[in-house]
Design a protein around this motif. Structure first.
Motif, PDB file in Angstrom:
ATOM      1  N   ILE A  13       0.853  -1.205   0.000  1.00  0.00           N
ATOM      2  CA  ILE A  13       0.000   0.000   0.000  1.00  0.00           C
ATOM      3  C   ILE A  13       0.880   1.243   0.000  1.00  0.00           C
ATOM      4  O   ILE A  13       0.671   2.170  -0.780  1.00  0.00           O
ATOM      5  CB  ILE A  13      -0.917   0.045   1.250  1.00  0.00           C
ATOM      6  N   LYS A  14       1.870   1.260   0.857  1.00  0.00           N
ATOM      7  CA  LYS A  14       2.750   2.430   0.958  1.00  0.00           C
ATOM      8  C   LYS A  14       3.527   2.650  -0.332  1.00  0.00           C
ATOM      9  O   LYS A  14       3.707   3.777  -0.771  1.00  0.00           O
ATOM     10  CB  LYS A  14       3.728   2.246   2.111  1.00  0.00           C
ATOM     11  N   ARG A  15       3.983   1.569  -0.935  1.00  0.00           N
ATOM     12  CA  ARG A  15       4.741   1.664  -2.181  1.00  0.00           C
ATOM     13  C   ARG A  15       3.867   2.279  -3.274  1.00  0.00           C
ATOM     14  O   ARG A  15       4.299   3.136  -4.033  1.00  0.00           O
ATOM     15  CB  ARG A  15       5.214   0.270  -2.602  1.00  0.00           C
ATOM     16  N   ARG A  16       2.593   1.828  -3.348  1.00  0.00           N
ATOM     17  CA  ARG A  16       1.713   2.282  -4.424  1.00  0.00           C
ATOM     18  C   ARG A  16       1.138   3.672  -4.191  1.00  0.00           C
ATOM     19  O   ARG A  16       0.868   4.400  -5.137  1.00  0.00           O
ATOM     20  CB  ARG A  16       0.566   1.287  -4.608  1.00  0.00           C
ATOM     21  N   ARG A  20      -7.281   3.912   4.508  1.00  0.00           N
ATOM     22  CA  ARG A  20      -7.435   5.360   4.644  1.00  0.00           C
ATOM     23  C   ARG A  20      -6.218   5.970   5.315  1.00  0.00           C
ATOM     24  O   ARG A  20      -5.629   5.395   6.219  1.00  0.00           O
ATOM     25  CB  ARG A  20      -8.675   5.683   5.478  1.00  0.00           C
ATOM     26  N   ASN A  21      -5.873   7.137   4.840  1.00  0.00           N
ATOM     27  CA  ASN A  21      -4.810   7.924   5.444  1.00  0.00           C
ATOM     28  C   ASN A  21      -5.260   9.369   5.411  1.00  0.00           C
ATOM     29  O   ASN A  21      -5.323   9.963   4.343  1.00  0.00           O
ATOM     30  CB  ASN A  21      -3.508   7.734   4.666  1.00  0.00           C
ATOM     31  N   GLY A  22      -5.622   9.919   6.563  1.00  0.00           N
ATOM     32  CA  GLY A  22      -6.203  11.257   6.584  1.00  0.00           C
ATOM     33  C   GLY A  22      -7.465  11.264   5.737  1.00  0.00           C
ATOM     34  O   GLY A  22      -8.338  10.433   5.920  1.00  0.00           O
ATOM     35  N   GLY A  23      -7.562  12.178   4.778  1.00  0.00           N
ATOM     36  CA  GLY A  23      -8.741  12.256   3.928  1.00  0.00           C
ATOM     37  C   GLY A  23      -8.649  11.420   2.667  1.00  0.00           C
ATOM     38  O   GLY A  23      -9.561  11.423   1.854  1.00  0.00           O
ATOM     39  N   SER A  24      -7.563  10.702   2.489  1.00  0.00           N
ATOM     40  CA  SER A  24      -7.385   9.911   1.265  1.00  0.00           C
ATOM     41  C   SER A  24      -7.833   8.473   1.469  1.00  0.00           C
ATOM     42  O   SER A  24      -7.667   7.913   2.552  1.00  0.00           O
ATOM     43  CB  SER A  24      -5.917   9.891   0.843  1.00  0.00           C
ATOM     44  N   GLU A  25      -8.366   7.890   0.402  1.00  0.00           N
ATOM     45  CA  GLU A  25      -8.781   6.492   0.456  1.00  0.00           C
ATOM     46  C   GLU A  25      -8.176   5.746  -0.728  1.00  0.00           C
ATOM     47  O   GLU A  25      -8.079   6.289  -1.822  1.00  0.00           O
ATOM     48  CB  GLU A  25     -10.304   6.400   0.407  1.00  0.00           C
ATOM     49  N   TYR A  26      -7.783   4.525  -0.485  1.00  0.00           N
ATOM     50  CA  TYR A  26      -7.201   3.686  -1.542  1.00  0.00           C
ATOM     51  C   TYR A  26      -7.872   2.319  -1.494  1.00  0.00           C
ATOM     52  O   TYR A  26      -7.949   1.695  -0.441  1.00  0.00           O
ATOM     53  CB  TYR A  26      -5.688   3.558  -1.306  1.00  0.00           C
ATOM     54  N   LYS A  27      -8.404   1.882  -2.664  1.00  0.00           N
ATOM     55  CA  LYS A  27      -9.075   0.578  -2.727  1.00  0.00           C
ATOM     56  C   LYS A  27      -8.205  -0.414  -3.481  1.00  0.00           C
ATOM     57  O   LYS A  27      -7.616  -0.074  -4.509  1.00  0.00           O
ATOM     58  CB  LYS A  27     -10.422   0.720  -3.456  1.00  0.00           C
ATOM     59  N   TYR A  28      -8.183  -1.632  -2.979  1.00  0.00           N
ATOM     60  CA  TYR A  28      -7.317  -2.635  -3.599  1.00  0.00           C
ATOM     61  C   TYR A  28      -7.828  -4.034  -3.285  1.00  0.00           C
ATOM     62  O   TYR A  28      -8.703  -4.228  -2.438  1.00  0.00           O
ATOM     63  CB  TYR A  28      -5.871  -2.465  -3.099  1.00  0.00           C
ATOM     64  N   TYR A  29      -7.276  -4.976  -4.035  1.00  0.00           N
ATOM     65  CA  TYR A  29      -7.597  -6.393  -3.847  1.00  0.00           C
ATOM     66  C   TYR A  29      -6.284  -7.136  -3.754  1.00  0.00           C
ATOM     67  O   TYR A  29      -5.341  -6.813  -4.477  1.00  0.00           O
ATOM     68  CB  TYR A  29      -8.393  -6.906  -5.051  1.00  0.00           C
ATOM     69  N   PHE A  30      -6.209  -8.111  -2.846  1.00  0.00           N
ATOM     70  CA  PHE A  30      -4.981  -8.906  -2.834  1.00  0.00           C
ATOM     71  C   PHE A  30      -5.234 -10.342  -2.388  1.00  0.00           C
ATOM     72  O   PHE A  30      -6.226 -10.647  -1.739  1.00  0.00           O
ATOM     73  CB  PHE A  30      -3.906  -8.247  -1.951  1.00  0.00           C
ATOM     74  N   ARG A  31      -4.341 -11.194  -2.842  1.00  0.00           N
ATOM     75  CA  ARG A  31      -4.327 -12.600  -2.405  1.00  0.00           C
ATOM     76  C   ARG A  31      -2.900 -12.961  -2.082  1.00  0.00           C
ATOM     77  O   ARG A  31      -1.967 -12.393  -2.636  1.00  0.00           O
ATOM     78  CB  ARG A  31      -4.793 -13.523  -3.541  1.00  0.00           C
ATOM     79  N   ASP A  49       2.374 -19.065   2.542  1.00  0.00           N
ATOM     80  CA  ASP A  49       3.485 -18.622   3.391  1.00  0.00           C
ATOM     81  C   ASP A  49       3.453 -17.118   3.654  1.00  0.00           C
ATOM     82  O   ASP A  49       4.338 -16.594   4.333  1.00  0.00           O
ATOM     83  CB  ASP A  49       4.831 -19.020   2.779  1.00  0.00           C
ATOM     84  N   GLY A  50       2.446 -16.431   3.091  1.00  0.00           N
ATOM     85  CA  GLY A  50       2.296 -15.010   3.380  1.00  0.00           C
ATOM     86  C   GLY A  50       2.788 -14.079   2.284  1.00  0.00           C
ATOM     87  O   GLY A  50       2.544 -12.885   2.347  1.00  0.00           O
ATOM     88  N   ARG A  51       3.494 -14.636   1.290  1.00  0.00           N
ATOM     89  CA  ARG A  51       3.945 -13.770   0.188  1.00  0.00           C
ATOM     90  C   ARG A  51       2.761 -13.358  -0.678  1.00  0.00           C
ATOM     91  O   ARG A  51       1.811 -14.116  -0.844  1.00  0.00           O
ATOM     92  CB  ARG A  51       4.961 -14.502  -0.692  1.00  0.00           C
ATOM     93  N   LEU A  52       2.837 -12.158  -1.249  1.00  0.00           N
ATOM     94  CA  LEU A  52       1.759 -11.679  -2.111  1.00  0.00           C
ATOM     95  C   LEU A  52       1.721 -12.466  -3.415  1.00  0.00           C
ATOM     96  O   LEU A  52       2.739 -12.668  -4.060  1.00  0.00           O
ATOM     97  CB  LEU A  52       1.962 -10.188  -2.439  1.00  0.00           C
ATOM     98  N   MET A  53       0.516 -12.927  -3.784  1.00  0.00           N
ATOM     99  CA  MET A  53       0.312 -13.622  -5.052  1.00  0.00           C
ATOM    100  C   MET A  53      -0.180 -12.625  -6.084  1.00  0.00           C
ATOM    101  O   MET A  53       0.204 -12.635  -7.234  1.00  0.00           O
ATOM    102  CB  MET A  53      -0.724 -14.726  -4.851  1.00  0.00           C
ATOM    103  N   LYS A  54      -1.088 -11.758  -5.634  1.00  0.00           N
ATOM    104  CA  LYS A  54      -1.744 -10.828  -6.525  1.00  0.00           C
ATOM    105  C   LYS A  54      -2.084  -9.576  -5.747  1.00  0.00           C
ATOM    106  O   LYS A  54      -2.493  -9.662  -4.588  1.00  0.00           O
ATOM    107  CB  LYS A  54      -3.051 -11.479  -6.998  1.00  0.00           C
ATOM    108  N   PHE A  55      -1.910  -8.423  -6.351  1.00  0.00           N
ATOM    109  CA  PHE A  55      -2.265  -7.164  -5.689  1.00  0.00           C
ATOM    110  C   PHE A  55      -2.699  -6.209  -6.788  1.00  0.00           C
ATOM    111  O   PHE A  55      -1.925  -5.909  -7.689  1.00  0.00           O
ATOM    112  CB  PHE A  55      -1.058  -6.610  -4.925  1.00  0.00           C
ATOM    113  N   GLU A  56      -3.930  -5.765  -6.721  1.00  0.00           N
ATOM    114  CA  GLU A  56      -4.473  -4.894  -7.783  1.00  0.00           C
ATOM    115  C   GLU A  56      -5.140  -3.675  -7.180  1.00  0.00           C
ATOM    116  O   GLU A  56      -5.812  -3.768  -6.162  1.00  0.00           O
ATOM    117  CB  GLU A  56      -5.573  -5.636  -8.565  1.00  0.00           C
TER     118      GLU A  56
END
Ligand code: ZN
Length: 97
Positions: free
Chosen positions: A46-49, A73-84, A88-95
């Protein structure tokens, strides 16, 4: 940082485990180290994107097998995303959604 899971684990809301990890300087409760890994990887992505330095709130809907539709949410900003993730916890998909 808060999530919509108030009962237990910050990621999956399970109440059977007690595993703490510091995320962004805050001690957060998870059920196990895998959930903590998943959450940590998600926060980093999230932070990277978004370029945000911190995150106030995360709403998580879904589960391990179907993936999770989320809002951050961060302050007044909102970011929507999907992930799987892999088991083992590594990201497979992040959109962005
Ligand atoms: Zn969990």
């Amino acid at each position: 940082m808060e999530t919509n899971n108030k009962e237990g684990c910050a990621l999956c809301d399970a109440t059977w485990g007690e595993y703490y990890r510091e995320i962004d300087g805050e001690k957060m409760l998870f059920c196990c180290n895998i959930c903590a890994d998943i959450f940590g990887n998600m926060v980093a992505e999230i932070k990277r994107r978004t370029g945000w330095n911190s995150i106030d709130y995360v709403e998580l809907v879904g589960n391990y097998s179907s993936g999770r539709n989320c809002k951050a949410r961060n302050g007044g900003s909102e970011y929507k995303y999907y992930f799987r993730t892999y088991s083992d916890g590594r990201l497979m998909k992040f959109e962005d959604r």
